[in-house]
Design a protein around this motif. Structure first.
Motif, PDB file in Angstrom:
ATOM      1  N   ALA A 238       0.820  -1.205   0.000  1.00  0.00           N
ATOM      2  CA  ALA A 238       0.000   0.000   0.000  1.00  0.00           C
ATOM      3  C   ALA A 238       0.856   1.257   0.000  1.00  0.00           C
ATOM      4  O   ALA A 238       0.508   2.260  -0.639  1.00  0.00           O
ATOM      5  CB  ALA A 238      -0.938  -0.005   1.210  1.00  0.00           C
ATOM      6  N   LEU A 239       1.967   1.221   0.705  1.00  0.00           N
ATOM      7  CA  LEU A 239       2.855   2.380   0.730  1.00  0.00           C
ATOM      8  C   LEU A 239       3.423   2.650  -0.664  1.00  0.00           C
ATOM      9  O   LEU A 239       3.520   3.801  -1.104  1.00  0.00           O
ATOM     10  CB  LEU A 239       3.990   2.156   1.731  1.00  0.00           C
ATOM     11  N   GLU A 240       3.799   1.588  -1.372  1.00  0.00           N
ATOM     12  CA  GLU A 240       4.291   1.759  -2.743  1.00  0.00           C
ATOM     13  C   GLU A 240       3.207   2.370  -3.620  1.00  0.00           C
ATOM     14  O   GLU A 240       3.472   3.278  -4.417  1.00  0.00           O
ATOM     15  CB  GLU A 240       4.729   0.404  -3.305  1.00  0.00           C
ATOM     16  N   PRO A 272      -5.079   9.172  -2.006  1.00  0.00           N
ATOM     17  CA  PRO A 272      -4.951   7.700  -1.963  1.00  0.00           C
ATOM     18  C   PRO A 272      -5.472   7.131  -0.648  1.00  0.00           C
ATOM     19  O   PRO A 272      -4.748   6.501   0.120  1.00  0.00           O
ATOM     20  CB  PRO A 272      -3.442   7.493  -2.120  1.00  0.00           C
ATOM     21  N   THR A 273      -6.757   7.345  -0.395  1.00  0.00           N
ATOM     22  CA  THR A 273      -7.301   7.053   0.934  1.00  0.00           C
ATOM     23  C   THR A 273      -7.327   5.560   1.253  1.00  0.00           C
ATOM     24  O   THR A 273      -7.152   5.167   2.412  1.00  0.00           O
ATOM     25  CB  THR A 273      -8.718   7.634   1.058  1.00  0.00           C
ATOM     26  N   THR A 274      -7.565   4.718   0.244  1.00  0.00           N
ATOM     27  CA  THR A 274      -7.607   3.278   0.519  1.00  0.00           C
ATOM     28  C   THR A 274      -6.235   2.776   0.927  1.00  0.00           C
ATOM     29  O   THR A 274      -6.094   2.063   1.930  1.00  0.00           O
ATOM     30  CB  THR A 274      -8.110   2.504  -0.713  1.00  0.00           C
ATOM     31  N   SER A 275      -5.214   3.144   0.177  1.00  0.00           N
ATOM     32  CA  SER A 275      -3.871   2.679   0.537  1.00  0.00           C
ATOM     33  C   SER A 275      -3.398   3.303   1.844  1.00  0.00           C
ATOM     34  O   SER A 275      -2.682   2.655   2.613  1.00  0.00           O
ATOM     35  CB  SER A 275      -2.870   2.933  -0.594  1.00  0.00           C
ATOM     36  N   ARG A 277      -5.368   3.966   4.351  1.00  0.00           N
ATOM     37  CA  ARG A 277      -6.076   3.205   5.388  1.00  0.00           C
ATOM     38  C   ARG A 277      -5.384   1.863   5.647  1.00  0.00           C
ATOM     39  O   ARG A 277      -5.238   1.439   6.796  1.00  0.00           O
ATOM     40  CB  ARG A 277      -7.527   2.971   4.951  1.00  0.00           C
ATOM     41  N   LEU A 278      -4.940   1.211   4.585  1.00  0.00           N
ATOM     42  CA  LEU A 278      -4.252  -0.070   4.743  1.00  0.00           C
ATOM     43  C   LEU A 278      -2.968   0.091   5.548  1.00  0.00           C
ATOM     44  O   LEU A 278      -2.623  -0.766   6.358  1.00  0.00           O
ATOM     45  CB  LEU A 278      -3.935  -0.657   3.367  1.00  0.00           C
TER      46      LEU A 278
END
Length: 435
Positions: A238-240, A272-275, A277-278
């Motif tokens: 997710a960070l990538e 990039p809210t989904t990543s 959040r992960l």
């Protein structure tokens, strides 16, 4: 456990209603085994089997007069039975024979959900890695442009990371899928080992190797540690994705619904809210793993210090891990990839990312290594500071760049062995049947 980060199939496993239904199931199995040993009358067994699972409200009501959840449950469970049958419920057992055996069953079912989600994520990572195996993009070390790589290889790294987590999670499932029905301090003084064997076999559980009064908590610490590592793997992916979505990078874009609004003040925002959040949820998993390690050391045959902690960290960690994996799979499935932007980013430094190729070519032509390195470095430094290209800096030093010397595909031509590894992983994942 909050509803926002809980998928229904996992949340259902951790309801109080399901807990009491599982407790009732354990009591029925234990009584069935006792009846097979001739210790309980068959009519009593039928009364116990027919008894309804008590409601959460009734257990809470009775707990007010007992200050003991298990005793309150047993009182609620037996109050509809004839007294001559009710007296055989929980016979020879202690509280944690019931609690830990039921917990092992619920943990096993929860692990199954997490494992299936992890395998699904790993399979999709492989599929998308193969899809983009020959899509050139820039690799970055220390956040700085390094050499060209392929987007498929980036995803393949995460595929292998997740596969290792699948193996760790499978081992952790085996560790926690155990029960014990061995009496007050694990000596079987008041209950036959056959009862334990029967109950655990019927529930699909192993038996604790050497019981005390509880299942050993290093097992649960192993599970939460495996969940934390899996969460860190999702966070790495997710960070990538977050970094590649930055405005000045713009190489990928995570899926969003048509209702998406990125900012209350700036209508243009696509955050990039989904990543994000992960990445945040991974922190919960790491924190809970630490609490699980604190729970391993109990006083003598047991104490109760672990219980209150587990009521929080076990459902929370399994729920978060499952949500995180399913959400990451959805992100990857809908991820938009922009090869043209990747190509532009490769050329953004005007050829600097080809410095290693030029350097090695000069060495191959007979230049001394240090001399070749310094020459290319000087040309690169000039390009950085003046905005010129690496080719121009090299030409000023008497080095002409040959046709095809500065091409990203030169970096992607010797990776057949890497693709064969990815293909092997794909076959291995496909051969694993869902639990």
């Amino acid at each position: 456990m909050i509803e926002r980060y809980a998928r229904p199939e996992m949340a259902e496993l951790w309801t109080e209603e399901n807990k009491y239904a599982t407790w009732a199931g354990v009591e029925v199995l234990a009584t069935t085994a006792q009846a097979e040993l001739g210790l309980v009358d068959r009519r009593a067994l039928e009364d116990i089997r027919r008894a309804p699972v008590p409601s959460v409200a009734r257990v809470r009501e009775l707990e007010l007069t007992r200050d003991h959840e298990i005793l309150a449950f047993l009182a609620a469970y037996t109050e509809t039975m004839p007294p001559e049958s009710a007296r055989w419920v929980h016979h020879g057992m202690t509280s944690y024979d019931l609690v830990d055996t039921a917990l092992g069953f619920i943990l096993a079912r929860s692990c199954d959900l997490v494992l299936n989600a992890a395998r699904g994520f790993a399979e999709l990572l492989v599929a998308r890695a193969l899809e983009h195996w020959d899509t050139p993009c820039i690799a970055r070390t220390h956040g700085i442009h390094a050499e060209p790589t392929a987007f498929g290889q980036k995803l393949a790294v995460h595929a292998f990371t997740m596969h290792r987590s699948v193996e760790r999670l499978a081992a952790a499932r085996r560790a926690v899928a155990v029960g014990t029905v061995s009496g007050p301090v694990g000596t079987y003084a008041h209950i036959s080992p056959y009862v334990e064997e029967y109950v655990c076999r019927e529930l699909g559980l192993g038996v604790e190797d050497m019981p005390t009064q509880v299942v050993a908590r290093d097992r649960h610490a192993q599970l939460l540690s495996a969940l934390a590592v899996a969460g860190a793997g999702v966070e790495q992916f997710a960070l990538e994705m977050r970094m590649l979505q930055r405005t000045e990078v713009g190489e990928v874009d995570e899926p969003r619904t048509s209702a998406y609004q990125g900012s209350s003040a700036m209508p243009h925002k696509r955050n990039p809210t989904t990543s994000e959040r992960l990445c945040g949820l991974a922190r919960i998993l790491r924190s809970n793993a630490g609490a699980a390690l604190e729970n391993v050391a109990l006083w003598h045959e047991r104490d109760l210090a672990h219980s209150s902690v587990e009521r929080v960290i076990l459902p929370d960690s399994l729920t978060v891990a499952h949500y995180q994996l399913v959400s990451a799979t959805g992100l990857l499935a809908g991820l938009r990839v922009f090869p043209e932007r990747m190509a532009r980013n490769i050329e953004a430094t005007r050829g600097l990312v080809y410095s290693s190729e030029v350097f090695l070519d000069l060495v191959a032509e007979g230049r001394e290594r240090e001399e070749a390195y310094r020459l290319v470095q000087a040309a690169a430094t000039e390009a950085w500071s003046t905005g010129s290209s690496l080719a121009e800096g090299l030409a000023a030093r008497g080095v002409e760049v040959a046709d095809g010397q500065m091409e990203p595909l030169r970096f992607l031509g010797n990776r057949a062995h890497l693709k064969s590894r990815l293909n092997r992983l794909s076959k291995e994942l496909q051969s694993n049947v869902e639990v």
